[in-house]
Design a protein around this motif. Structure first.
Motif, PDB file in Angstrom:
ATOM      1  N   GLU A   1      -3.864  11.957 104.509  1.00 21.71           N
ATOM      2  CA  GLU A   1      -3.658  11.385 105.771  1.00 21.71           C
ATOM      3  C   GLU A   1      -4.717  11.957 106.760  1.00 21.71           C
ATOM      4  O   GLU A   1      -4.563  13.372 106.715  1.00 21.71           O
ATOM      5  CB  GLU A   1      -2.197  11.147 106.478  1.00 21.71           C
ATOM      6  CG  GLU A   1      -1.425  10.294 105.762  1.00 21.71           C
ATOM      7  CD  GLU A   1      -1.734   8.950 106.464  1.00 21.71           C
ATOM      8  OE1 GLU A   1      -1.606   8.971 107.688  1.00 21.71           O
ATOM      9  OE2 GLU A   1      -1.843   7.943 105.686  1.00 21.71           O
ATOM     10  N   GLU A   2      -5.468  11.461 107.514  1.00 23.69           N
ATOM     11  CA  GLU A   2      -6.105  11.605 108.679  1.00 23.69           C
ATOM     12  C   GLU A   2      -7.268  12.850 107.929  1.00 23.69           C
ATOM     13  O   GLU A   2      -7.040  13.988 108.381  1.00 23.69           O
ATOM     14  CB  GLU A   2      -5.485  12.406 109.667  1.00 23.69           C
ATOM     15  CG  GLU A   2      -4.359  11.393 110.233  1.00 23.69           C
ATOM     16  CD  GLU A   2      -4.916  10.354 110.936  1.00 23.69           C
ATOM     17  OE1 GLU A   2      -6.225  10.158 111.257  1.00 23.69           O
ATOM     18  OE2 GLU A   2      -3.906   9.563 111.631  1.00 23.69           O
ATOM     19  N   LEU A   3      -8.030  12.466 107.023  1.00 25.95           N
ATOM     20  CA  LEU A   3      -9.048  13.437 106.411  1.00 25.95           C
ATOM     21  C   LEU A   3      -9.797  14.092 107.160  1.00 25.95           C
ATOM     22  O   LEU A   3      -9.908  15.400 107.157  1.00 25.95           O
ATOM     23  CB  LEU A   3      -9.795  12.702 105.300  1.00 25.95           C
ATOM     24  CG  LEU A   3     -10.706  13.200 104.453  1.00 25.95           C
ATOM     25  CD1 LEU A   3      -9.950  14.388 103.588  1.00 25.95           C
ATOM     26  CD2 LEU A   3     -11.571  12.254 103.713  1.00 25.95           C
ATOM     27  N   THR A   4     -10.098  13.562 108.248  1.00 27.12           N
ATOM     28  CA  THR A   4     -11.337  13.938 109.053  1.00 27.12           C
ATOM     29  C   THR A   4     -10.567  15.031 110.300  1.00 27.12           C
ATOM     30  O   THR A   4     -11.536  15.660 111.038  1.00 27.12           O
ATOM     31  CB  THR A   4     -12.025  13.091 109.884  1.00 27.12           C
ATOM     32  OG1 THR A   4     -11.151  12.021 110.507  1.00 27.12           O
ATOM     33  CG2 THR A   4     -13.234  12.336 108.863  1.00 27.12           C
ATOM     34  N   ARG A   5      -9.417  15.300 110.142  1.00 26.05           N
ATOM     35  CA  ARG A   5      -8.803  16.292 111.030  1.00 26.05           C
ATOM     36  C   ARG A   5      -8.711  17.676 110.391  1.00 26.05           C
ATOM     37  O   ARG A   5      -8.488  18.581 111.031  1.00 26.05           O
ATOM     38  CB  ARG A   5      -7.331  15.867 111.537  1.00 26.05           C
ATOM     39  CG  ARG A   5      -7.447  14.646 112.573  1.00 26.05           C
ATOM     40  CD  ARG A   5      -6.087  14.453 113.196  1.00 26.05           C
ATOM     41  NE  ARG A   5      -6.235  13.202 113.800  1.00 26.05           N
ATOM     42  CZ  ARG A   5      -5.109  12.485 114.271  1.00 26.05           C
ATOM     43  NH1 ARG A   5      -4.145  12.678 114.150  1.00 26.05           N
ATOM     44  NH2 ARG A   5      -5.429  11.435 114.799  1.00 26.05           N
TER      45      ARG A   5
ATOM     46  N   VAL B   1     -11.752  22.971 104.047  1.00 24.41           N
ATOM     47  CA  VAL B   1     -10.716  22.323 103.283  1.00 24.41           C
ATOM     48  C   VAL B   1     -11.146  21.140 102.399  1.00 24.41           C
ATOM     49  O   VAL B   1     -10.688  20.694 101.641  1.00 24.41           O
ATOM     50  CB  VAL B   1      -9.375  22.387 104.128  1.00 24.41           C
ATOM     51  CG1 VAL B   1      -8.111  21.877 103.398  1.00 24.41           C
ATOM     52  CG2 VAL B   1      -9.303  23.597 104.963  1.00 24.41           C
ATOM     53  N   GLN B   2     -11.770  20.223 103.402  1.00 22.49           N
ATOM     54  CA  GLN B   2     -12.322  18.895 102.698  1.00 22.49           C
ATOM     55  C   GLN B   2     -13.025  19.062 101.473  1.00 22.49           C
ATOM     56  O   GLN B   2     -12.722  18.451 100.650  1.00 22.49           O
ATOM     57  CB  GLN B   2     -13.073  18.016 103.891  1.00 22.49           C
ATOM     58  CG  GLN B   2     -12.362  17.816 105.093  1.00 22.49           C
ATOM     59  CD  GLN B   2     -13.305  16.895 105.949  1.00 22.49           C
ATOM     60  OE1 GLN B   2     -14.441  16.316 105.718  1.00 22.49           O
ATOM     61  NE2 GLN B   2     -13.062  16.701 107.369  1.00 22.49           N
ATOM     62  N   ASP B   3     -13.839  20.269 101.583  1.00 23.94           N
ATOM     63  CA  ASP B   3     -14.638  20.414 100.300  1.00 23.94           C
ATOM     64  C   ASP B   3     -14.022  20.851  99.226  1.00 23.94           C
ATOM     65  O   ASP B   3     -14.481  21.030  98.102  1.00 23.94           O
ATOM     66  CB  ASP B   3     -15.722  21.497 100.806  1.00 23.94           C
ATOM     67  CG  ASP B   3     -16.808  20.787 101.675  1.00 23.94           C
ATOM     68  OD1 ASP B   3     -16.873  19.783 101.808  1.00 23.94           O
ATOM     69  OD2 ASP B   3     -17.528  21.597 102.368  1.00 23.94           O
ATOM     70  N   ALA B   4     -12.778  21.432  99.444  1.00 22.13           N
ATOM     71  CA  ALA B   4     -11.890  21.769  98.229  1.00 22.13           C
ATOM     72  C   ALA B   4     -11.854  20.329  97.370  1.00 22.13           C
ATOM     73  O   ALA B   4     -11.410  20.511  96.127  1.00 22.13           O
ATOM     74  CB  ALA B   4     -10.537  22.399  98.689  1.00 22.13           C
ATOM     75  N   LEU B   5     -11.872  19.505  98.107  1.00 20.82           N
ATOM     76  CA  LEU B   5     -11.647  18.084  97.235  1.00 20.82           C
ATOM     77  C   LEU B   5     -12.577  17.669  96.257  1.00 20.82           C
ATOM     78  O   LEU B   5     -12.608  16.812  95.430  1.00 20.82           O
ATOM     79  CB  LEU B   5     -11.236  16.920  98.315  1.00 20.82           C
ATOM     80  CG  LEU B   5      -9.727  17.123  98.965  1.00 20.82           C
ATOM     81  CD1 LEU B   5      -9.636  16.114 100.165  1.00 20.82           C
ATOM     82  CD2 LEU B   5      -8.682  16.921  97.805  1.00 20.82           C
TER      83      LEU B   5
ATOM     84  N   GLY C   1     -16.502  12.855 114.703  1.00 21.90           N
ATOM     85  CA  GLY C   1     -16.890  13.942 115.344  1.00 21.90           C
ATOM     86  C   GLY C   1     -15.932  15.039 115.627  1.00 21.90           C
ATOM     87  O   GLY C   1     -16.449  16.224 115.915  1.00 21.90           O
ATOM     88  N   VAL C   2     -14.488  14.643 115.271  1.00 19.87           N
ATOM     89  CA  VAL C   2     -13.619  15.862 115.171  1.00 19.87           C
ATOM     90  C   VAL C   2     -14.148  16.728 114.139  1.00 19.87           C
ATOM     91  O   VAL C   2     -14.586  17.934 114.228  1.00 19.87           O
ATOM     92  CB  VAL C   2     -12.127  15.479 115.034  1.00 19.87           C
ATOM     93  CG1 VAL C   2     -11.457  16.539 115.069  1.00 19.87           C
ATOM     94  CG2 VAL C   2     -12.011  14.610 116.106  1.00 19.87           C
ATOM     95  N   ASN C   3     -14.206  16.392 113.223  1.00 17.87           N
ATOM     96  CA  ASN C   3     -14.762  16.914 111.808  1.00 17.87           C
ATOM     97  C   ASN C   3     -15.490  15.884 110.955  1.00 17.87           C
ATOM     98  O   ASN C   3     -14.918  14.966 110.439  1.00 17.87           O
ATOM     99  CB  ASN C   3     -13.849  17.699 110.889  1.00 17.87           C
ATOM    100  CG  ASN C   3     -13.005  18.889 111.362  1.00 17.87           C
ATOM    101  OD1 ASN C   3     -13.873  19.883 111.918  1.00 17.87           O
ATOM    102  ND2 ASN C   3     -11.915  18.886 111.728  1.00 17.87           N
ATOM    103  N   GLU C   4     -16.660  15.740 110.964  1.00 17.45           N
ATOM    104  CA  GLU C   4     -17.500  14.764 110.275  1.00 17.45           C
ATOM    105  C   GLU C   4     -17.291  15.024 108.648  1.00 17.45           C
ATOM    106  O   GLU C   4     -16.824  16.158 108.195  1.00 17.45           O
ATOM    107  CB  GLU C   4     -19.135  15.130 110.265  1.00 17.45           C
ATOM    108  CG  GLU C   4     -19.414  14.326 111.665  1.00 17.45           C
ATOM    109  CD  GLU C   4     -19.241  12.875 111.694  1.00 17.45           C
ATOM    110  OE1 GLU C   4     -19.081  12.029 110.637  1.00 17.45           O
ATOM    111  OE2 GLU C   4     -19.652  12.549 112.677  1.00 17.45           O
ATOM    112  N   LEU C   5     -16.995  14.007 108.022  1.00  9.79           N
ATOM    113  CA  LEU C   5     -16.782  13.990 106.734  1.00  9.79           C
ATOM    114  C   LEU C   5     -18.302  14.631 105.912  1.00  9.79           C
ATOM    115  O   LEU C   5     -19.217  14.013 106.263  1.00  9.79           O
ATOM    116  CB  LEU C   5     -16.666  12.673 106.016  1.00  9.79           C
ATOM    117  CG  LEU C   5     -15.782  12.301 104.852  1.00  9.79           C
ATOM    118  CD1 LEU C   5     -14.479  13.087 104.669  1.00  9.79           C
ATOM    119  CD2 LEU C   5     -15.829  10.904 104.723  1.00  9.79           C
ATOM    120  N   SER C   6     -18.058  15.474 105.204  1.00 12.72           N
ATOM    121  CA  SER C   6     -19.368  16.103 104.573  1.00 12.72           C
ATOM    122  C   SER C   6     -19.924  15.065 103.639  1.00 12.72           C
ATOM    123  O   SER C   6     -19.360  14.297 102.899  1.00 12.72           O
ATOM    124  CB  SER C   6     -19.199  17.389 103.771  1.00 12.72           C
ATOM    125  OG  SER C   6     -18.601  17.116 102.740  1.00 12.72           O
TER     126      SER C   6
END
Ligand code: ATP
Ligand code: MG
Length: 376
Positions: A171-175, A180-184, A220-225
């Motif tokens: 849920e709310e991936l970009t938050r 941490v996103q990159d771990a995916l 803009g909170v955290n862009e998806l890489s």
């Protein structure tokens, strides 16, 4: 002796009937079983239903050639749901994107329930989400006494989903912070989760995939890489196209929520639902339905989800403190509360709407009076 209402003797505590909000796979277990029984189409490895049956479950309706009638969960374009389901049968993950309240979370829960029979493998993305929440952590007492061992490892939702071959929801991936996103990325491209402490790795079992949701407004909170974005197919869930569609969604969900909350019976309040949806749609688009008057757009979202909660609140007021019929007074406070989320800027927009649109609209006198009374 207790004066509290007694529980039905044969309903065990914790049965679905007792749970405030059962998981989709429990609440709709009957529908899912009925679909599985007639579903003869090919199922992707690890799936409980074929993609066709998953789409039927989400969109509802009578199943041709059977007497099965499925309740609609999502109201909207069939094609969007088909694209979402087809994506999950490939090696790409699914990203549901949209403004708040467009049923992203709702659709992801039902997809996981229909495909894996389990919607509980869930990671809530926040600024504080760590890699451990996603993958695995340790039972520190055991880690200290025994050192790293499979028994000391505490698997997270992604780890468990890979092991079982289930859908995992983020849920709310970009938050979540970018690292941490990159771990995916490894998980989604290699389909393995390295566990360096045990010198091993978890290989994903067929059926594993990921559904992430993200909010347009969080951009803009955290862009998806871009590395991660390439691993996802994006499906944008829109706001309901027409007022009729939105009214139908609100009526259905209000009925279901009212039943789940065991609110006393209040006659279905079509007029007030139409009013709430009309106001929200007009303020959202910045113009009245007849396009004659342009309006200031308030800062809040005013989504279908807010409309549902305004009406549900109104029903509780009418049932417990009113005359049992949902009226203008019961929804007025909720509407004003939803519209005026920034007291300074939104009050101006609301006042203007009240005086230029609501006051002179035929049949809206009771609502105008109720709103004015709130300010006294
Ligand atoms: N098109 C729709 N069909 C059916 N239900 C809908 C639709 N749009 C909104 N809803 C209802 O709105 C409610 C809120 O939806 P949900 O929480 O999934 O929104 P969301 O997109 O995840 O919002 P957020 O971005 O705030 O997390 C749910 O109860 C859902 O049933
Ligand atoms: Mg959500």
């Amino acid at each position: 002796m207790s004066t509290r209402p007694s529980r039905d003797a044969d309903t065990p505590v914790g049965a679905v009937a007792d749970i405030l909000r059962p998981h989709a796979e429990d609440l709709y277990a009957g529908e899912l079983a009925a679909l599985a029984a007639i579903d003869e189409r090919p199922r992707p490895p690890g799936w409980l239903l074929s993609p066709w049956a998953v789409v039927r479950y989400i969109l509802g309706g009578r199943v041709a050639g059977s007497d099965i009638d499925i309740s609609p969960k999502y109201v909207g374009q069939q094609r969007l749901i088909e694209i979402a389901v087809a994506t999950l049968a490939t090696d790409r993950a699914l990203l549901l994107l949209g403004v708040p309240g467009t049923a992203k979370t709702w659709v992801s829960e039902h997809l996981a329930a229909a495909i894996s029979g389990d919607s509980t493998l869930l990671v809530q993305g926040t600024a504080g989400t760590t890699e451990e929440t996603l993958r695995y952590g340790w039972n520190y007492a055991r880690l200290l006494t025994e050192g790293p061992s499979p028994e000391a490892l505490v698997p997270g939702p992604v780890y468990r989903g890979m092991q079982r071959g289930s859908i995992v929801r983020v849920e709310e991936l970009t938050r979540m912070p970018a690292e941490v996103q990159d771990a995916l990325v490894t998980v989604l491209s290699e389909k393995v989760l390295p566990v360096p402490e045990l010198d091993t790795e978890i290989a994903a079992v067929r059926g594993f995939n990921l559904i992430a949701t993200a909010n347009d407004r969080d951009r803009g909170v955290n862009e998806l890489s871009s590395a991660l974005r390439r691993r996802f197919n994006t499906v944008v869930l829109p706001l309901p196209a027409t007022a009729e569609e939105e009214i139908a969604i609100v009526s259905r969900r209000v009925g279901e929520l009212g039943a789940a909350l065991a609110l006393p019976d209040v006659p279905a309040a079509a007029d007030e639902i139409t009013r709430v949806v009309t106001i929200f749609r007009e303020l959202r688009s910045g113009a009245t339905t007849d396009q004659r008057t342009s309006l200031k757009i308030p800062t809040g979202t005013l989504s279908t989800a807010e409309a549902i909660s305004v009406v549900t609140n109104g029903l509780a007021l009418a049932a417990h403190f009113g005359d049992g019929v949902l009226g203008a007074r019961d929804v007025a406070a909720g509407i004003v509360g939803a519209v005026v989320s920034d007291p300074v800027r939104d009050s101006v927009a609301w006042r203007e709407y009240l005086e230029t649109v609501v006051r002179d609209r035929p049949g809206w006198g009771d609502f105008y009076d109720a709103c004015v009374a709130l300010e006294e």
